[in-house]
Write a protein that holds these residues in place. Structure first.
Motif, PDB file in Angstrom:
ATOM      1  N   ILE A 130       7.893  -8.637 -32.168  1.00  0.00           N
ATOM      2  CA  ILE A 130       6.484  -8.551 -31.809  1.00  0.00           C
ATOM      3  C   ILE A 130       5.727  -9.478 -32.747  1.00  0.00           C
ATOM      4  N   LYS A 131       4.645 -10.046 -32.255  1.00  0.00           N
ATOM      5  CA  LYS A 131       3.803 -10.902 -33.087  1.00  0.00           C
ATOM      6  C   LYS A 131       2.566 -10.114 -33.488  1.00  0.00           C
ATOM      7  N   ILE A 132       2.223 -10.208 -34.761  1.00  0.00           N
ATOM      8  CA  ILE A 132       1.067  -9.505 -35.318  1.00  0.00           C
ATOM      9  C   ILE A 132       0.114 -10.551 -35.882  1.00  0.00           C
ATOM     10  N   ASP A 133      -1.156 -10.495 -35.473  1.00  0.00           N
ATOM     11  CA  ASP A 133      -2.180 -11.386 -36.017  1.00  0.00           C
ATOM     12  C   ASP A 133      -2.815 -10.689 -37.207  1.00  0.00           C
ATOM     13  N   VAL A 134      -2.571 -11.204 -38.396  1.00  0.00           N
ATOM     14  CA  VAL A 134      -3.150 -10.647 -39.627  1.00  0.00           C
ATOM     15  C   VAL A 134      -4.376 -11.495 -39.956  1.00  0.00           C
ATOM     16  N   TRP A 135      -5.524 -10.872 -40.171  1.00  0.00           N
ATOM     17  CA  TRP A 135      -6.748 -11.643 -40.388  1.00  0.00           C
ATOM     18  C   TRP A 135      -7.660 -10.960 -41.386  1.00  0.00           C
ATOM     19  N   TRP A 162      -9.632 -16.204 -41.971  1.00  0.00           N
ATOM     20  CA  TRP A 162      -8.295 -16.753 -41.815  1.00  0.00           C
ATOM     21  C   TRP A 162      -7.483 -15.863 -40.900  1.00  0.00           C
ATOM     22  N   HIS A 163      -6.477 -16.451 -40.281  1.00  0.00           N
ATOM     23  CA  HIS A 163      -5.531 -15.726 -39.431  1.00  0.00           C
ATOM     24  C   HIS A 163      -4.130 -16.213 -39.739  1.00  0.00           C
ATOM     25  N   ASP A 164      -3.185 -15.323 -39.811  1.00  0.00           N
ATOM     26  CA  ASP A 164      -1.764 -15.647 -39.906  1.00  0.00           C
ATOM     27  C   ASP A 164      -1.047 -14.818 -38.855  1.00  0.00           C
ATOM     28  N   THR A 165      -0.092 -15.411 -38.185  1.00  0.00           N
ATOM     29  CA  THR A 165       0.720 -14.674 -37.231  1.00  0.00           C
ATOM     30  C   THR A 165       2.081 -14.425 -37.859  1.00  0.00           C
ATOM     31  N   ILE A 166       2.469 -13.176 -37.893  1.00  0.00           N
ATOM     32  CA  ILE A 166       3.782 -12.821 -38.438  1.00  0.00           C
ATOM     33  C   ILE A 166       4.608 -12.193 -37.324  1.00  0.00           C
ATOM     34  N   GLU A 167       5.912 -12.259 -37.465  1.00  0.00           N
ATOM     35  CA  GLU A 167       6.811 -11.636 -36.501  1.00  0.00           C
ATOM     36  C   GLU A 167       7.587 -10.521 -37.179  1.00  0.00           C
ATOM     37  N   THR A 197       7.698   0.194 -37.273  1.00  0.00           N
ATOM     38  CA  THR A 197       6.782   1.337 -37.293  1.00  0.00           C
ATOM     39  C   THR A 197       5.391   0.871 -37.738  1.00  0.00           C
ATOM     40  N   GLN A 198       4.408   1.725 -37.539  1.00  0.00           N
ATOM     41  CA  GLN A 198       3.049   1.415 -38.005  1.00  0.00           C
ATOM     42  C   GLN A 198       3.043   1.166 -39.502  1.00  0.00           C
ATOM     43  N   ALA A 199       3.806   1.953 -40.250  1.00  0.00           N
ATOM     44  CA  ALA A 199       3.860   1.781 -41.707  1.00  0.00           C
ATOM     45  C   ALA A 199       4.464   0.429 -42.074  1.00  0.00           C
ATOM     46  N   GLU A 200       5.502   0.004 -41.367  1.00  0.00           N
ATOM     47  CA  GLU A 200       6.125  -1.298 -41.633  1.00  0.00           C
ATOM     48  C   GLU A 200       5.182  -2.444 -41.290  1.00  0.00           C
ATOM     49  N   ILE A 201       4.443  -2.304 -40.176  1.00  0.00           N
ATOM     50  CA  ILE A 201       3.481  -3.331 -39.779  1.00  0.00           C
ATOM     51  C   ILE A 201       2.373  -3.429 -40.825  1.00  0.00           C
ATOM     52  N   GLU A 202       1.844  -2.288 -41.251  1.00  0.00           N
ATOM     53  CA  GLU A 202       0.773  -2.286 -42.249  1.00  0.00           C
ATOM     54  C   GLU A 202       1.238  -2.900 -43.566  1.00  0.00           C
ATOM     55  N   LYS A 203       2.447  -2.563 -44.004  1.00  0.00           N
ATOM     56  CA  LYS A 203       2.978  -3.113 -45.253  1.00  0.00           C
ATOM     57  C   LYS A 203       3.112  -4.630 -45.163  1.00  0.00           C
ATOM     58  N   ALA A 204       3.656  -5.125 -44.056  1.00  0.00           N
ATOM     59  CA  ALA A 204       3.824  -6.572 -43.884  1.00  0.00           C
ATOM     60  C   ALA A 204       2.471  -7.275 -43.823  1.00  0.00           C
ATOM     61  N   ALA A 205       1.506  -6.672 -43.126  1.00  0.00           N
ATOM     62  CA  ALA A 205       0.174  -7.265 -43.020  1.00  0.00           C
ATOM     63  C   ALA A 205      -0.504  -7.343 -44.390  1.00  0.00           C
ATOM     64  N   LYS A 206      -0.365  -6.296 -45.197  1.00  0.00           N
ATOM     65  CA  LYS A 206      -0.958  -6.301 -46.536  1.00  0.00           C
ATOM     66  C   LYS A 206      -0.327  -7.381 -47.408  1.00  0.00           C
TER      67      LYS A 206
END
Length: 56
Positions: free
Chosen positions: A6-11, A21-26, A32-41
């Motif tokens: 999945i691609k996540i737009d972190v901004w 700024w925006h970064d797209t991570i995969e 999980t939501q916790a994993e997405i939040e940790k990666a975004a931070k």
């Protein structure tokens, strides 16, 4: 093996600095939501410096 991503737009859009700024991570599609939040931070902290000073 599940290689779906999945691609996540972190901004960030700070109100005072005016620099957005925006970064797209995969991440794995089953992240999980916790994993997405940790990666975004982790990505967000790459965009600014921070620290602290002890006030005496």
């Amino acid at each position: 093996m599940n290689d779906e991503k999945i691609k996540i737009d972190v901004w960030s859009s700070p109100q005072l600095a005016g620099v957005e700024w925006h970064d797209t991570i995969e991440l794995p599609a089953n992240a999980t939501q916790a994993e997405i939040e940790k990666a975004a931070k982790e990505v967000a902290f790459e965009h600014f410096e921070w620290g602290y000073d002890v006030v005496k």
